[in-house]
Scaffold this motif. Sequence first.
Motif, PDB file in Angstrom:
ATOM      1  N   LEU A  72     -69.431 -27.791  13.396  1.00  0.00           N
ATOM      2  CA  LEU A  72     -69.631 -28.363  14.420  1.00  0.00           C
ATOM      3  C   LEU A  72     -70.520 -26.951  14.725  1.00  0.00           C
ATOM      4  CD1 LEU A  72     -70.710 -29.791  17.382  1.00  0.00           C
ATOM      5  CD2 LEU A  72     -68.691 -28.632  18.572  1.00  0.00           C
ATOM      6  N   ARG A  73     -72.170 -27.295  14.734  1.00  0.00           N
ATOM      7  CA  ARG A  73     -72.948 -25.918  14.651  1.00  0.00           C
ATOM      8  C   ARG A  73     -74.007 -26.490  16.144  1.00  0.00           C
ATOM      9  NH1 ARG A  73     -76.892 -25.665  10.188  1.00  0.00           N
ATOM     10  NH2 ARG A  73     -74.918 -25.012   9.194  1.00  0.00           N
ATOM     11  N   ALA A  95     -76.479 -21.523  16.192  1.00  0.00           N
ATOM     12  CA  ALA A  95     -77.913 -20.516  15.105  1.00  0.00           C
ATOM     13  C   ALA A  95     -77.779 -19.677  15.400  1.00  0.00           C
ATOM     14  CB  ALA A  95     -78.619 -21.517  14.687  1.00  0.00           C
ATOM     15  N   SER A  96     -77.262 -18.996  17.073  1.00  0.00           N
ATOM     16  CA  SER A  96     -78.392 -18.210  17.711  1.00  0.00           C
ATOM     17  C   SER A  96     -77.267 -16.585  17.294  1.00  0.00           C
ATOM     18  CB  SER A  96     -78.021 -18.475  19.404  1.00  0.00           C
ATOM     19  OG  SER A  96     -76.626 -18.557  19.890  1.00  0.00           O
ATOM     20  N   CYS A 134     -78.343 -21.665   8.053  1.00  0.00           N
ATOM     21  CA  CYS A 134     -77.570 -21.244   8.588  1.00  0.00           C
ATOM     22  C   CYS A 134     -76.078 -22.475   7.495  1.00  0.00           C
ATOM     23  CB  CYS A 134     -77.344 -21.984   9.759  1.00  0.00           C
ATOM     24  SG  CYS A 134     -78.148 -21.216  10.910  1.00  0.00           S
ATOM     25  N   ASP A 135     -77.066 -23.353   7.072  1.00  0.00           N
ATOM     26  CA  ASP A 135     -75.613 -23.749   6.153  1.00  0.00           C
ATOM     27  C   ASP A 135     -75.425 -22.990   5.199  1.00  0.00           C
ATOM     28  OD1 ASP A 135     -76.329 -26.312   7.572  1.00  0.00           O
ATOM     29  OD2 ASP A 135     -77.752 -27.009   6.081  1.00  0.00           O
ATOM     30  N   VAL A 144     -71.817 -24.524   3.547  1.00  0.00           N
ATOM     31  CA  VAL A 144     -71.799 -25.630   3.435  1.00  0.00           C
ATOM     32  C   VAL A 144     -72.697 -26.239   2.548  1.00  0.00           C
ATOM     33  CG1 VAL A 144     -73.653 -28.004   4.246  1.00  0.00           C
ATOM     34  CG2 VAL A 144     -72.788 -26.157   6.263  1.00  0.00           C
ATOM     35  N   THR A 145     -71.771 -27.285   2.175  1.00  0.00           N
ATOM     36  CA  THR A 145     -72.190 -27.878   0.017  1.00  0.00           C
ATOM     37  C   THR A 145     -73.240 -28.964   0.867  1.00  0.00           C
ATOM     38  OG1 THR A 145     -70.267 -30.266   0.521  1.00  0.00           O
ATOM     39  CG2 THR A 145     -69.820 -27.581  -0.821  1.00  0.00           C
ATOM     40  N   HIS A 146     -72.742 -29.827   1.764  1.00  0.00           N
ATOM     41  CA  HIS A 146     -73.587 -30.596   1.528  1.00  0.00           C
ATOM     42  C   HIS A 146     -74.405 -31.368   3.176  1.00  0.00           C
ATOM     43  CE1 HIS A 146     -71.408 -31.979  -2.218  1.00  0.00           C
ATOM     44  NE2 HIS A 146     -72.181 -32.576  -2.664  1.00  0.00           N
ATOM     45  N   SER A 147     -75.402 -30.712   2.671  1.00  0.00           N
ATOM     46  CA  SER A 147     -75.960 -30.388   4.530  1.00  0.00           C
ATOM     47  C   SER A 147     -77.086 -32.078   4.041  1.00  0.00           C
ATOM     48  CB  SER A 147     -77.551 -29.620   4.390  1.00  0.00           C
ATOM     49  OG  SER A 147     -78.050 -29.614   5.592  1.00  0.00           O
TER      50      SER A 147
END
Length: 561
Positions: free
Chosen positions: A65-66, A101-102, A220-221, A226-229
């Motif tokens: 969760l971002r 993200a911050s 961020c990904d 992360v692999t799949h955005s």
Amino acid sequence: MAEAETTRSDFIRDFIKEDLKTGKFEGRVHTRFPPEPNGYLHIGHAKSICLNFGLALEFGGQCNLRFDDTNPCKEDVEYVESIKEDVRWLGFDWEDRLYYASDFFEQLYEYAVKLIKREKAYVCDLPQEQMREYRGTLTEPGKDSPYRNRPVEENLDLFERMRAGEFADGARILRAKIDMAHPNLNMRDPVMYRILHSEHHRTGDKWCLYPMYDFTHGQCDSLEGVTHSICTMEFEDHRPLYDWYLENLEIYPPRQIEFARLNLTYTVLSKRKLIQLVEESYVKGWDDPRMPTICGFRRRGYTPESLREFCARIGVAKADSVVDLAMLEDCIRGDLNKHAPRVMTVLRPLRVVIENYPEDGVEELEAVNNPEDPDMGTRKVPFAKVLYIEQEDFREDPPPKFYRLSPGREVRLRYAYFIRCTDVVKDDETGEIVELRCTYDPETRGGDSPDGRKVKATLHWVSADHAVPAEVRLYDHLFTKENPGEAEEGADFKSNLNPESLQSLTAMVEPSVATAPPGTRFQFERQGYFCVDPDSSEGALVFNRTVTLRDSWAKIAKTLQ
Ligand code: ATP
Ligand code: MG
């Protein structure tokens, strides 16, 4: 927790399977749900949540969760908390992978410095208007900014001073140095950073320089592994930029995949519009049961299972489409039909006196809790001399095919007796029917006639002395138009609001529900599925109608043909 399902197939799952086969991400599947905390989540977000968390479950991967919190002006902790609650309620778990993200602002700043040093970014002083002129159009290339070839040292110095707060909002920006003649406008030296002297809900006044979404999301990904955005179609044109940043920063690149947003009939799904409905008091709040928000559906009585089932049924595609709201209603009906106990509630009471019933007599009659599920057992319902039935179940002059109660006619009271109407009492002044006089047949106890006599209708009822008054809120579509976004000239979507979307009644409910806590769901026999509202308290019960028993809209459409 949602169940993993491995049999589904669509273009996103095909991409993932292909990546698993080629070993592109060392066999990992890692997704994320990236809401911006600038409003409450709606059913469109549920589609994205079910997809991202669902894929992780299905492929034995993980989902983060971002919070995509790069715009301090519109964001708030209230939204952060509501989003967490809604994702959990839907049945998903990000475990220890909650990101903002911050939290990456410092790292992103360093990335920007890296691009400046590589002559891939520059500080631009063009005023906004001129920026626009220099950008060109879809058919014409843009022009280079006069600041494009600023020396690296000067860029570094200015960028540092932008961070230090030396300049006013909008005075300068940092741009990527890509190609002002690129056919894709997103690649014409896009903005990376803007100056905003604004408090951030997490970083406070630490920053007056904020990264743009495009300069944030992919990094961020990447940082989160992360692999799949997975995102919605409007980001398709941003994908080259997503890839450009990762490539030029030389950091690990996830794969962006786009799918079409959910659109629903009679519904707006844009936070900007939903905020207006709340702030301008067209609804009672974000969780008003007429709102297409997750908390609105929750308050209305929807179950997480029904929303997940809906998201599974609609699937994913690249092409834009509009889903019929009836499909969502069908999902909740299917779920509640299996699980909601039945009770009797009279929404618009009409008094009935059983003349041949003993004055103080009371019987406890046995009623089935759920014919779909014998394990749910039975309960006792009190029967007495004075009852209520629905006003609409009686007609003094019954039209053809009206089989319910009318003068001289016999009907069945569910779980009770056959009754026959012998007289109609009216208000002397208004002529309004205020009471029916009836007789009952004691031989028909339980609702069966020993002599095989048939009746054509079975009515629900409550005992007047035992029933409990309750406020019942009936809901209709929030908008009168199938596509509420389409408004008459000079008007906006709010001109399509349905003035009759909420109707409040004082009903009489069976005593067995008097102590049900908020959130409890029932089927009110013949009236639909209802849920106890959080406004409810013992002695002041409030129910929301979740959904009618059948798709009444389809029925109306048919009779109009
Ligand atoms: P809105 O248009 O309602 O303001 P948004 O895209 O700005 O939505 P975000 O908080 O950025 O809202 O969305 C978080 C995630 O949910 C994104 O990945 C976005 O693509 C996805 N999402 C938003 N709306 C829909 C929708 N209608 N259908 C499917 N996914 C959606
Ligand atoms: Mg967004």
